[in-house]
Design a protein around this motif. Structure first.
Motif, PDB file in Angstrom:
ATOM      1  N   LEU A 166       0.780  48.768  33.161  1.00  0.00           N
ATOM      2  CA  LEU A 166       2.174  48.344  32.998  1.00  0.00           C
ATOM      3  C   LEU A 166       2.335  46.871  33.333  1.00  0.00           C
ATOM      4  CD1 LEU A 166       4.343  51.271  34.414  1.00  0.00           C
ATOM      5  CD2 LEU A 166       4.206  50.485  32.066  1.00  0.00           C
ATOM      6  N   ASP A 167       1.719  46.432  34.435  1.00  0.00           N
ATOM      7  CA  ASP A 167       1.818  45.025  34.813  1.00  0.00           C
ATOM      8  C   ASP A 167       1.338  44.143  33.675  1.00  0.00           C
ATOM      9  OD1 ASP A 167       2.642  45.862  37.241  1.00  0.00           O
ATOM     10  OD2 ASP A 167       0.877  45.216  38.363  1.00  0.00           O
ATOM     11  N   ALA A 168       0.173  44.496  33.148  1.00  0.00           N
ATOM     12  CA  ALA A 168      -0.423  43.679  32.096  1.00  0.00           C
ATOM     13  C   ALA A 168       0.446  43.700  30.845  1.00  0.00           C
ATOM     14  CB  ALA A 168      -1.825  44.186  31.792  1.00  0.00           C
ATOM     15  N   ILE A 257       0.792  53.803  26.848  1.00  0.00           N
ATOM     16  CA  ILE A 257       1.677  53.059  27.753  1.00  0.00           C
ATOM     17  C   ILE A 257       1.955  51.665  27.190  1.00  0.00           C
ATOM     18  CG2 ILE A 257       1.762  51.946  30.018  1.00  0.00           C
ATOM     19  CD1 ILE A 257       0.745  54.501  31.204  1.00  0.00           C
ATOM     20  N   ILE A 258       0.930  51.042  26.628  1.00  0.00           N
ATOM     21  CA  ILE A 258       1.155  49.748  25.981  1.00  0.00           C
ATOM     22  C   ILE A 258       2.209  49.898  24.888  1.00  0.00           C
ATOM     23  CG2 ILE A 258       0.105  47.937  24.584  1.00  0.00           C
ATOM     24  CD1 ILE A 258      -2.499  48.471  25.975  1.00  0.00           C
ATOM     25  N   ARG A 259       2.099  50.986  24.154  1.00  0.00           N
ATOM     26  CA  ARG A 259       3.034  51.222  23.061  1.00  0.00           C
ATOM     27  C   ARG A 259       4.456  51.395  23.594  1.00  0.00           C
ATOM     28  NH1 ARG A 259       2.777  52.807  17.825  1.00  0.00           N
ATOM     29  NH2 ARG A 259       4.535  54.020  17.089  1.00  0.00           N
ATOM     30  N   ILE A 260       4.579  52.075  24.707  1.00  0.00           N
ATOM     31  CA  ILE A 260       5.906  52.268  25.294  1.00  0.00           C
ATOM     32  C   ILE A 260       6.531  50.923  25.639  1.00  0.00           C
ATOM     33  CG2 ILE A 260       7.069  53.066  27.383  1.00  0.00           C
ATOM     34  CD1 ILE A 260       5.270  55.576  27.227  1.00  0.00           C
ATOM     35  N   VAL A 261       5.731  50.069  26.310  1.00  0.00           N
ATOM     36  CA  VAL A 261       6.258  48.755  26.681  1.00  0.00           C
ATOM     37  C   VAL A 261       6.614  47.968  25.424  1.00  0.00           C
ATOM     38  CG1 VAL A 261       5.707  46.566  27.780  1.00  0.00           C
ATOM     39  CG2 VAL A 261       4.977  48.704  28.838  1.00  0.00           C
ATOM     40  N   ARG A 262       5.764  48.088  24.409  1.00  0.00           N
ATOM     41  CA  ARG A 262       5.978  47.348  23.168  1.00  0.00           C
ATOM     42  C   ARG A 262       7.260  47.799  22.469  1.00  0.00           C
ATOM     43  NH1 ARG A 262       4.354  47.952  17.802  1.00  0.00           N
ATOM     44  NH2 ARG A 262       3.138  49.844  18.070  1.00  0.00           N
ATOM     45  N   LEU A 263       7.460  49.095  22.384  1.00  0.00           N
ATOM     46  CA  LEU A 263       8.640  49.581  21.672  1.00  0.00           C
ATOM     47  C   LEU A 263       9.924  49.250  22.425  1.00  0.00           C
ATOM     48  CD1 LEU A 263       7.489  52.989  20.174  1.00  0.00           C
ATOM     49  CD2 LEU A 263       7.398  50.702  19.221  1.00  0.00           C
ATOM     50  N   ILE A 264       9.855  49.305  23.743  1.00  0.00           N
ATOM     51  CA  ILE A 264      11.061  48.956  24.505  1.00  0.00           C
ATOM     52  C   ILE A 264      11.338  47.455  24.373  1.00  0.00           C
ATOM     53  CG2 ILE A 264      12.080  48.878  26.808  1.00  0.00           C
ATOM     54  CD1 ILE A 264      10.729  51.536  27.392  1.00  0.00           C
ATOM     55  N   ALA A 265      10.260  46.654  24.362  1.00  0.00           N
ATOM     56  CA  ALA A 265      10.441  45.209  24.177  1.00  0.00           C
ATOM     57  C   ALA A 265      11.066  44.937  22.818  1.00  0.00           C
ATOM     58  CB  ALA A 265       9.103  44.496  24.295  1.00  0.00           C
TER      59      ALA A 265
END
Lengths: 504, 428
Positions: A166-168, A257-265
């Motif tokens: 998540l941090d990354a 998890i990367i995808r989650i951060v990406r979609l929320i961004a």
């Protein structure tokens, strides 16, 4: 056509809210022709408002320390009296959720309903950026999914392992959007179901890619480069997308998890690009609606004075001595009122600057058209009038680092209007303000070094310390060495190089 | 349109996230604490609750550009005096790049100088001693359940005369007297005088008759209704409360003979301070006893202990004897947790070490929770190898787990040694 007073005094109850809402809705839909998502109004306490702030206005998020940090910052500044809380927060969702603070007076509740539940709501629903990049009907479900998924991963793989990803990913979240080319609208609702299938398929494709490695001889050549680029889909500016799809060492849950951060961004991507318009639209709408309520005798003079007081606080533009930048409420509201003026009572100047809308008599239609089809940059370029520039007493400073002083090279006069407007619009152009960083190559046959390129705008290099810290995070996700060249866009000359290796 | 009242929803949504921030900052806070010890501000640090953590610990980096060289332009508002072509001095700091959003939105906070955190003292100390554990903690926690202390517990209607609560009793009495209409003595006296006067003059016989009746009634009431009745009595009530052993005494023993230099004493002081903070966190009350010794030992004030230089030889057993004496007099082992820390350069007069070891083993170790021996030495002294005292204590330390001994040569050793001594033992 006087109607009865909606309320008097400052106290409110649910009956007051309902009556105010109905009266506002009548004006918003019948007189202003706004198109809205269904509304949901939630009354919250100040402590809950702090919680809402923390998650960028989202009603729920996965757990991460950065939210705790934001909470502490807001809490500190609130408790020490440095800042007060917003009267409302509105969420771009369907139904559109507006949070109202319980401390608000009856007038403030009516005002923020008009502002958020009608102004912002209409903007979210109609502006092309929001239509293209966000899917309001699914965001709440998706956040729920994200929260559950992250929490399940924490149970299974440990908080530290999840936090590492998540941090990354957060560090790269500004580079998690396909900015160019048609984005397929995200179907967030089926994300959960698709997750497994997608993962299996991706892993198959992905293995094929890397399986060719041992035999491939390290033979650099343009054909090979073209091959690699085709295989990996390079160049790629969406760093999170690239890592999610092609990073060799990630587990499938890490990719998710990367995808989650990406979609929320991506969901948040339009917000800063249309801030001036969005706030301008909401402020203009609430001011118009409250004025109409007063004209029709539904609120008394005391309430209307409170409205005027509140609005004028919000649209205050401090001078340049207090720092650069424009208050988006001030600029947005000024432009909206100005467009109405140009449409209804144009001057000779307006007629020559805005021949297509001056005096067209359809102020509302013109505004609605603007709200739907522009973003801040293009809206300013199209609609900023000399009168607004004069009212704000705008001027342009030229900062040339080879000169010892700054030059005032345009002021609000006939010579300066166009230069100021062009510059101001440019300062809202995300293409010029966000660093253009792309994945350009991967050393498939050698040490798997990932090569990135920052195509710089003149004089704009990456902040070194942050860039290197971010590269470290990138290395966490890639698993091998990273090299980032900052190149001059015109000459391709390399201006700076940063590298990072994964620790351990 | 729906209106939903969310006010009663569960609060504290971000408690978990706050805990995660703390966890992340743990390293930074522990570092800050260690720095504080090195800078000798331990006492203040121990009291303080606001910590400033370097911003990098909680910094969230991202790629962003800064203007370095070349040309750029910026549009500003509020021009009052400038005309085209005017030249202005550069503002200090070069002026910000992007416009920070005004209004009530979320600004993208870029760089901050430091992140201020409001921690409770307990939170701070918890972090400070994150994995330190008291030796023999089990005993300490429950040691004093047999010592009861009387504690005030309201008012009772019976008790011993020594516990009479006068004001409560009189309040009861007065209420009863008013309720039963007990005549007041002055009223009775007035009646008597009036009766006497009328009797002597003999003028209004009818009135005299009435007054006599009234007086009789009053006297009867006066006799019947007592001034203080047993039912008025109120006593202070005491309940025996088991007293948790929340107190500890810490004996600081230090050799102040000529061979101890100022810097060695400074090292010792740091160790004592650390131990004190540590104990303060565990116990409600921590007594400090400072015993310094040369050839003779004496109890002194803290100020004197650390500052007043002495000269003379070294006889360690005198200090141990003093410790035992004070402990027997003032700190019975049953109700006090006893800690002792001894700092010395290791010198002792040859014949005394035997006695000291014997006293330690027989008199002291059985009653203390922990005995720490710190040998301070400036680096040159290490070359000498084992000192008298070290040689004497070492075999004992192997037998007795309560005795711990370490060498300290530099300030930065103090904290590791302390952790080493009190660190949570990994279960074998």
């Amino acid at each position: 056509m006087d109607r009865p007073l909606l309320y008097s005094g400052t106290d409110w109850d649910y009956g007051t809210l309902q009556r105010s809402y109905d009266a506002i809705e009548r004006i918003a839909t019948e007189e202003l022709g706004l198109e809205l998502y269904p509304n949901r109004i939630e009354v919250i306490t100040s402590e809950q408002m702090l919680d809402v702030y923390t998650a960028h206005g989202m009603p729920l998020t996965y757990r991460h320390w950065s939210y705790g940090k934001r909470f502490l910052q807001h809490e500190n500044s609130y408790r020490q009296g440095y800042s007060s809380l917003a009267y409302e927060v509105v969420i771009n969702s369907n139904p559109c959720i507006s949070y109202l603070m319980e401390e608000n007076t009856a007038t403030m509740q009516a005002l923020v309903i008009a502002h958020a539940a009608f102004g912002h709501n209409h903007f979210f629903r109609n502006n092309h950026l929001f239509r293209q990049w966000t899917e309001p009907s699914a965001i709440i479900d998706y956040l729920e999914f994200a929260r559950t998924y992250v929490s399940a991963c924490e149970d299974r793989y440990g908080v530290a392992a999840v936090e590492r990803i998540l941090d990354a990913s957060h560090a790269l979240s500004r580079h998690g959007v396909h900015r160019h080319g048609g984005t397929r609208p995200l179907n967030l609702k089926t994300e959960e179901k698709r997750e497994r299938e997608r993962r299996e398929y991706d892993e198959k494709v992905f293995d094929d890619l890397w399986r060719t490695l041992p035999d491939a001889k390290p033979m650099p050549g343009s054909d090979k480069l073209a091959d690699r680029r085709r295989l990996l889909g390079l160049p790629e500016e969406n760093l999170l997308y690239f890592l999610e799809k092609s990073s060799p060492r990630l587990q499938s849950w890490e990719r998710e998890i990367i995808r989650i951060v990406r979609l929320i961004a991506q969901y948040f991507y339009p917000q800063p690009q249309a801030k001036v318009m969005n706030e301008g639209c909401a402020t203009w709408v609430h001011q118009r609606i409250m004025t109409r309520l007063h004209e029709t005798g539904q609120i008394d003079d005391a309430a209307f004075l409170e409205v005027i007081h509140s609005t004028s606080n919000v649209i205050m533009q401090p001078g340049f001595e207090y720092g650069p930048g424009f208050n988006p409420y001030a600029l947005g509201y000024a432009m909206m009122t100005d467009i109405v003026r140009v449409c209804d009572q144009p001057t000779a100047e307006d007629k020559s600057w805005f021949p297509d809308i001056a005096g067209n008599g359809d102020a509302l239609g013109t505004l609605r058209h603007g709200w739907a089809n522009y973003r801040d940059e293009s809206f300013i370029l199209q609609f900023l009038s000399p009168k607004v520039m004069r009212d704000f007493r705008m001027f342009r400073l030229m900062d040339d680092t080879s000169e010892p002083t700054l030059l005032v090279d345009a002021i609000h006069d006939d010579d300066g209007y166009r230069a100021i407007r062009r510059s101001l619009a440019r300062s809202y152009d995300p293409g010029l303000n966000d660093a253009d960083i792309q994945v350009v190559d991967v050393d498939l046959s050698g040490d798997r070094q990932l090569r990135l390129e920052h195509r710089t705008h003149p004089g704009q290099l990456l902040a070194k310390k942050d860039a290197e810290a971010t590269l470290k995070y990138l290395a966490v996700l890639w698993g091998y060495e990273i090299r980032l060249h900052e190149v001059d866009t015109d000459t391709d000359a390399v201006l700076a190089t940063h590298t990072s290796k994964p620790a351990g | 349109m729906d209106i939903i009242d969310r006010r009663s929803n569960p609060h504290g949504k971000n408690l978990d996230n706050r805990q995660r921030v703390l966890a992340r900052a743990r390293g930074a806070i522990a570092r800050a604490a260690r720095n504080a010890i090195d800078q000798g501000t331990l006492r203040e640090t121990g009291q303080g609750e606001t910590v400033t953590i370097p911003a990098d610990v909680l910094h969230e980096p991202s790629f962003h550009t800064v203007f370095t060289a070349g040309q750029r332009d910026v549009v500003l508002s509020g021009n009052k005096e400038f005309s085209k072509g005017d030249r202005l001095k550069r503002p200090p700091g070069g002026g910000g790049g992007g416009g920070a959003g005004n209004g009530a939105g979320q600004g993208e906070g870029e760089a901050q100088d430091g992140f201020r955190f409001v921690l409770t003292r307990d939170e701070f100390l918890d972090l400070f001693f994150e994995d330190l554990e008291l030796p023999d903690l089990v005993k300490n926690q429950v040691v004093a359940t047999d010592t009861m202390t009387p504690s005030r517990a309201g008012i009772s209607v019976d008790g011993t005369p020594s516990q009479v609560d006068m004001s409560r009793t009189m309040r009861q009495s007065m209420a009863r007297r008013i309720g039963l209409r007990r005549p007041k003595p002055p009223e009775v006296k007035e009646l008597e005088e009036e009766v006497a006067r009328l009797t002597s003059t003999g003028e209004d016989v009818e009135k005299l008759q009435a007054l006599r009746g009234e007086l009789e009634l009053a006297l009867r009431r006066l006799a019947r209704v007592p001034w203080v009745d047993p039912i008025d009595m109120r006593y202070r009530r005491f309940t025996p409360v088991p007293k948790p052993s929340a107190r500890a005494v810490m004996f600081c023993l230090m050799d102040v003979s000529g061979s101890m230099s100022e810097s060695m004493k400074d090292l010792a002081k740091r160790f004592f301070l650390l131990l004190h903070v540590f104990l303060e966190r565990r116990y409600k009350r921590v007594d400090l006893v400072f015993i310094r010794h040369t050839e003779v030992a004496e109890e002194v004030e803290e100020e004197v202990f650390f500052t007043d230089p002495r000269t003379g030889g070294t006889i360690v057993s005198t200090a141990l004897a003093e410790l035992t004496r004070i402990q027997r007099e003032r700190y019975p082992a049953g109700s006090w947790n006893i800690y002792a820390a001894q700092a010395s350069d290791g010198d002792n007069s040859g014949s005394d070490t035997h006695r000291a070891v014997a006293m330690l083993e027989n008199d002291i170790l059985p009653i203390v929770q922990h005995f720490a021996y710190i040998e301070v030495s400036i680096s040159a002294a290490i070359i000498r190898g084992e000192t008298d005292l070290w040689r004497g204590y070492a075999p004992l330390a192997e037998r007795a787990p309560k005795l711990a001994m370490r060498r300290v040569a530099e300030r930065k050793d103090i904290f590791p040694v302390f952790r080493d001594l009190f660190g949570r033992k990994v279960a074998a």
